[in-house]
Design an enzyme around this catalytic site. Structure first.
Site, mmCIF file in Angstrom:
data_model
loop_
_atom_site.group_PDB
_atom_site.id
_atom_site.type_symbol
_atom_site.label_atom_id
_atom_site.label_comp_id
_atom_site.label_asym_id
_atom_site.label_seq_id
_atom_site.Cartn_x
_atom_site.Cartn_y
_atom_site.Cartn_z
ATOM 1 N N ASP A 7 0.870 -1.176 0.000
ATOM 2 C CA ASP A 7 0.000 0.000 0.000
ATOM 3 C C ASP A 7 0.908 1.227 0.000
ATOM 4 O OD1 ASP A 7 0.913 0.354 2.617
ATOM 5 O OD2 ASP A 7 -1.079 0.406 3.505
ATOM 6 N N CYS A 64 2.963 -3.071 4.111
ATOM 7 C CA CYS A 64 2.161 -1.900 4.458
ATOM 8 C C CYS A 64 2.888 -1.202 5.601
ATOM 9 C CB CYS A 64 0.708 -2.270 4.798
ATOM 10 S SG CYS A 64 0.422 -3.164 6.334
ATOM 11 N N THR A 66 2.545 -1.280 8.933
ATOM 12 C CA THR A 66 2.914 -2.196 10.022
ATOM 13 C C THR A 66 3.125 -3.623 9.549
ATOM 14 O OG1 THR A 66 0.620 -2.763 10.524
ATOM 15 C CG2 THR A 66 1.588 -0.865 11.714
ATOM 16 N N HIS A 97 9.465 -24.240 9.243
ATOM 17 C CA HIS A 97 8.425 -24.929 10.004
ATOM 18 C C HIS A 97 7.041 -24.802 9.398
ATOM 19 C CE1 HIS A 97 10.949 -24.654 13.963
ATOM 20 N NE2 HIS A 97 11.652 -25.072 12.933
ATOM 21 N N HIS A 133 6.115 -30.982 10.930
ATOM 22 C CA HIS A 133 5.746 -29.706 10.326
ATOM 23 C C HIS A 133 4.706 -29.904 9.226
ATOM 24 C CE1 HIS A 133 8.706 -27.855 12.791
ATOM 25 N NE2 HIS A 133 9.730 -28.370 12.139
#
Length: 144
Positions: A7, A64, A66, A97, A133
């Site tokens: 963004d 973005c 955060t 993992h 996993h």
């Protein structure tokens, strides 16, 4: 092939990642955005996620401010395992993992130099193929 999207808050970091990818001859498709003008992150996160989920791209990197909103948006697409990582340990662990197929970054959280190290770690760390996993990923993918 790598899917790349952001963004407005992630635009400048995306440009740095593009420079890195070009320097390493890593092919990518840029799903936007194309400036620092305000846009809605779900549109771009989902575009990149659909490209990965469909097989058009092998992995994706989305950005973005955060990394939180865009990762939540990407994870709404079936088959996507997008991990928000701001350190190399997490980037390696999520590949080993979780076989994460997308990396989310927060441009307002991480510096450019460190972000590029996280990207490099994510792109170069293989999935472990360990039975435990694989079993856990199958549980993640299973609908309740």
């Amino acid at each position: 092939m790598l899917a790349l999207a952001c963004d407005h808050g992630g635009y400048e970091l995306k440009q740095e990642i593009i420079n890195y990818l070009n320097s390493k001859n890593i092919e990518f498709i840029d799903f936007g955005c194309t400036s620092t003008d305000a846009v809605d992150y779900p549109e771009y996160g989902k575009k990149a996620a659909h490209a990965v989920a469909s097989g058009q791209c092998d992995k994706g990197i989305i950005i973005c401010g955060t990394g939180i909103g865009i990762s939540i948006s990407a994870n709404k697409v079936p088959g996507i395992r997008c991990a928000l990582c701001h350190d190399c340990f997490s980037a390696a662990a999520t590949r080993e993992h979780n076989d994460a197929n997308m990396l989310a970054l927060g441009a307002r959280v991480i510096g450019v130099g460190h972000a590029l190290k996280v990207v490099e770690t994510f792109l170069n760390t293989p999935f472990s193929n360990d039975e435990r996993h694989i079993r856990r990923i199958e549980q993640i993918e299973k609908e309740f």
